[in-house]
Design a protein around this motif. Sequence first.
Motif: not given
Length: 304
Positions: A8, A89-90, A109-110, A113, A116, A173
């Motif tokens: 991730r 992804e990151y 990350v929280e 994520d 949206e 990102r």
Amino acid sequence: MPGHKEPRVSIGLPVYNAGALLAPNLAAVMAQTFEDFEFIICDNASTDGTSDQCRALAASDPRVRYHRNDVNIGAAANHNRVAELARGEYFKWCGHDDLIEPTFIERCVEVLDADEAKRYVLCFSLLDSVDESGTQVGDPIQSPTFSDPSPQARLRSFWNAPRMHQVIYSVIRRRELMSTGLIAEWYGSDRQTLVELALLGGFARVDEVLFHHREHPGRSQYVADKRGWMLANNANGASELGYWRRVGYLWEIVNRDYLTPKARLAVAGECTRYAVTRAAHWIPHLGRELTSAAAHRLRGEEPT
């Protein structure tokens, strides 16, 4: 380790002769509570014990990928190399002298994520400044937060914020990062990377002190030959057209493919507004660089 085909998060460490500050940094990365990451180390042909420490870590954990350049390619190219090797992804650049708390990656990350709508392109945290012994020093500037709907409004919010380079060590990102020009060859070009990121999205922040910025004499800020540090093969004292390159780079940014024609026009207007506000600072530097470049040309040297 979680069973994803790709990690991730990619954490990238461009490093050269890190010395005693490296071991605490490596330990801080490996202590992250968010475990689905790869740790990419690009050793820029270190001549001290850096390579031994990094090789030992890579042998102990499959998440660590160690690469060693045959020759020193300069800080700019090494920073870009570690980003180009990333798969997550990151992505997060990691300075060898700074420290992150165990929950830094998890908390950033929280936030991303949960976003949206992808209003934010990166997430950082509150930070403090410490010296070589870990003692807190000073009162550091904190990273900006904004999520304006248009690229030109985000750009203005970024330019209006206090200047602090540590934002480049955010969780970013990766797709958006790789659509920028990454790190250019002049010292301080990480700010240009942040300008591009502001065009692509807002900046979020975890309001906990999870990042420890290290103040010490070996920081790049105190390197005498910054041009040589960035490029490795630049002759010490060679003329540098850094401010002219900044102006040219703004033009490159305005013409990026990720901007629509309407947004491009609005961003160009915002860049013009900002240039006018900074003219009193820029013009003397631009003039000195032209004078220096002319002197070097008369001596048969090429400006860089």
